[in-house]
Design a protein around this motif. Sequence first.
Motif, PDB file in Angstrom:
ATOM      1  N   TYR A 113      37.720 -18.006 -28.299  1.00 28.53           N
ATOM      2  CA  TYR A 113      37.672 -19.351 -28.582  1.00 28.53           C
ATOM      3  C   TYR A 113      38.131 -19.769 -30.053  1.00 28.53           C
ATOM      4  O   TYR A 113      37.901 -18.935 -30.825  1.00 28.53           O
ATOM      5  CB  TYR A 113      36.526 -20.147 -28.130  1.00 28.53           C
ATOM      6  CG  TYR A 113      35.903 -19.647 -26.691  1.00 28.53           C
ATOM      7  CD1 TYR A 113      36.314 -20.639 -25.641  1.00 28.53           C
ATOM      8  CD2 TYR A 113      35.251 -18.537 -26.394  1.00 28.53           C
ATOM      9  CE1 TYR A 113      35.902 -20.164 -24.337  1.00 28.53           C
ATOM     10  CE2 TYR A 113      34.821 -18.442 -25.140  1.00 28.53           C
ATOM     11  CZ  TYR A 113      35.146 -19.095 -24.006  1.00 28.53           C
ATOM     12  OH  TYR A 113      34.646 -18.881 -22.799  1.00 28.53           O
ATOM     13  N   VAL A 114      38.803 -21.007 -30.113  1.00 28.59           N
ATOM     14  CA  VAL A 114      38.873 -21.563 -31.523  1.00 28.59           C
ATOM     15  C   VAL A 114      37.989 -22.600 -32.068  1.00 28.59           C
ATOM     16  O   VAL A 114      38.171 -22.637 -33.270  1.00 28.59           O
ATOM     17  CB  VAL A 114      40.398 -22.287 -31.197  1.00 28.59           C
ATOM     18  CG1 VAL A 114      41.490 -21.064 -30.803  1.00 28.59           C
ATOM     19  CG2 VAL A 114      40.349 -23.329 -30.384  1.00 28.59           C
ATOM     20  N   SER A 115      37.180 -23.044 -31.106  1.00 33.45           N
ATOM     21  CA  SER A 115      36.053 -23.855 -31.639  1.00 33.45           C
ATOM     22  C   SER A 115      34.821 -23.718 -31.117  1.00 33.45           C
ATOM     23  O   SER A 115      34.592 -23.079 -30.064  1.00 33.45           O
ATOM     24  CB  SER A 115      36.777 -25.548 -31.695  1.00 33.45           C
ATOM     25  OG  SER A 115      36.903 -25.703 -29.962  1.00 33.45           O
ATOM     26  N   GLY A 124      35.300 -25.321 -36.394  1.00 30.75           N
ATOM     27  CA  GLY A 124      36.738 -24.857 -36.009  1.00 30.75           C
ATOM     28  C   GLY A 124      36.848 -23.422 -36.552  1.00 30.75           C
ATOM     29  O   GLY A 124      36.111 -22.937 -36.981  1.00 30.75           O
ATOM     30  N   SER A 128      42.719 -23.646 -35.004  1.00 30.17           N
ATOM     31  CA  SER A 128      42.338 -24.844 -34.469  1.00 30.17           C
ATOM     32  C   SER A 128      42.827 -26.119 -35.034  1.00 30.17           C
ATOM     33  O   SER A 128      43.100 -25.795 -36.035  1.00 30.17           O
ATOM     34  CB  SER A 128      40.707 -25.022 -34.205  1.00 30.17           C
ATOM     35  OG  SER A 128      39.994 -25.246 -35.227  1.00 30.17           O
ATOM     36  N   ARG A 129      42.521 -27.199 -34.454  1.00 31.53           N
ATOM     37  CA  ARG A 129      43.150 -28.465 -35.141  1.00 31.53           C
ATOM     38  C   ARG A 129      41.916 -28.847 -36.003  1.00 31.53           C
ATOM     39  O   ARG A 129      42.039 -29.813 -36.628  1.00 31.53           O
ATOM     40  CB  ARG A 129      43.102 -29.507 -34.154  1.00 31.53           C
ATOM     41  CG  ARG A 129      44.491 -29.259 -33.241  1.00 31.53           C
ATOM     42  CD  ARG A 129      44.832 -30.246 -32.251  1.00 31.53           C
ATOM     43  NE  ARG A 129      45.756 -29.778 -31.387  1.00 31.53           N
ATOM     44  CZ  ARG A 129      46.404 -30.962 -30.421  1.00 31.53           C
ATOM     45  NH1 ARG A 129      45.710 -31.797 -29.970  1.00 31.53           N
ATOM     46  NH2 ARG A 129      47.292 -30.589 -29.580  1.00 31.53           N
ATOM     47  N   HIS A 162      38.373 -17.029 -35.642  1.00 31.29           N
ATOM     48  CA  HIS A 162      38.021 -17.249 -34.165  1.00 31.29           C
ATOM     49  C   HIS A 162      36.651 -17.075 -33.829  1.00 31.29           C
ATOM     50  O   HIS A 162      35.965 -16.611 -34.589  1.00 31.29           O
ATOM     51  CB  HIS A 162      39.058 -16.622 -33.317  1.00 31.29           C
ATOM     52  CG  HIS A 162      39.065 -15.175 -33.289  1.00 31.29           C
ATOM     53  ND1 HIS A 162      39.946 -14.475 -33.998  1.00 31.29           N
ATOM     54  CD2 HIS A 162      38.208 -14.306 -32.781  1.00 31.29           C
ATOM     55  CE1 HIS A 162      39.765 -13.001 -33.796  1.00 31.29           C
ATOM     56  NE2 HIS A 162      38.822 -13.086 -32.979  1.00 31.29           N
TER      57      HIS A 162
END
Length: 251
Positions: A113-115, A124, A128-129, A162
């Motif tokens: 996952y990115v967040s 984050g 990610s943003r 990540h």
Amino acid sequence: MMRKFARDQDLDDLEFPCEYSDQLQPLISKVRGSTKTQVPSIDCKKILSLLKLSEGNIDIANEIWYSVDCFSFGPPHVIGCLDDDDLRYLTDVYRLFFPDALDITIPCLYDQYVSLECAGERFGSRFSRLNRCLFVLAKWAGPFDGEVDMQLTDIRPGVVMHFVKQSVSVDGKWYVFSFARVDWYHRYPDRFLCRPEEPFAEVWCANQFDTFGAASFMPVQRILGKFVPGYDRVNDENVMFVMPLGEKFKM
């Protein structure tokens, strides 16, 4: 977003004929339910226990290490594959928590996952943003490249690449762990260059990181906080100033 908001307002105000309620009501309920944010229930005692895990020594007997109930993992979600180095270093980390285990079986695949979010606090990663939330502080990485500091006397800054979620079999019993894959910033020789009397006014190497090792996989429960990096040049070297942020957990 405004179109969805206007649509939902219209649906709430709309009165349907009684003769069509059986056909329309299930559809409208489904649309209304999909637009509502699902907020997971928060166990305050468990959150406080998590906060304690980020400080002090690693209590390997605490079962919260392999509980991810308080964490919400943000998309996009992909299936990652561990290479030989990843597998070796993750095995070293699992051995810290299960030193007496006879058999530890680690799958090569994991959820990436990115967040991550816990009690309103968002973290984050590099992809990610949430660019301001990928810089973390923690007591995990040791003084030597790639090792884990079991005494946990030093707070180190790092950047999250990540998040890893994985099930591992230990002597026939399955446990779920979540790790932040972190690159730890390398020490600057004059770490307390700014104000030596303040322990968090620190200077670190801007673009140099420790060697990849077991410390690169940190349980998400060990995240102590976040920081904002500030960059400058000192003695003709690129450095990073660490400016910690206050935690914003919602109890």
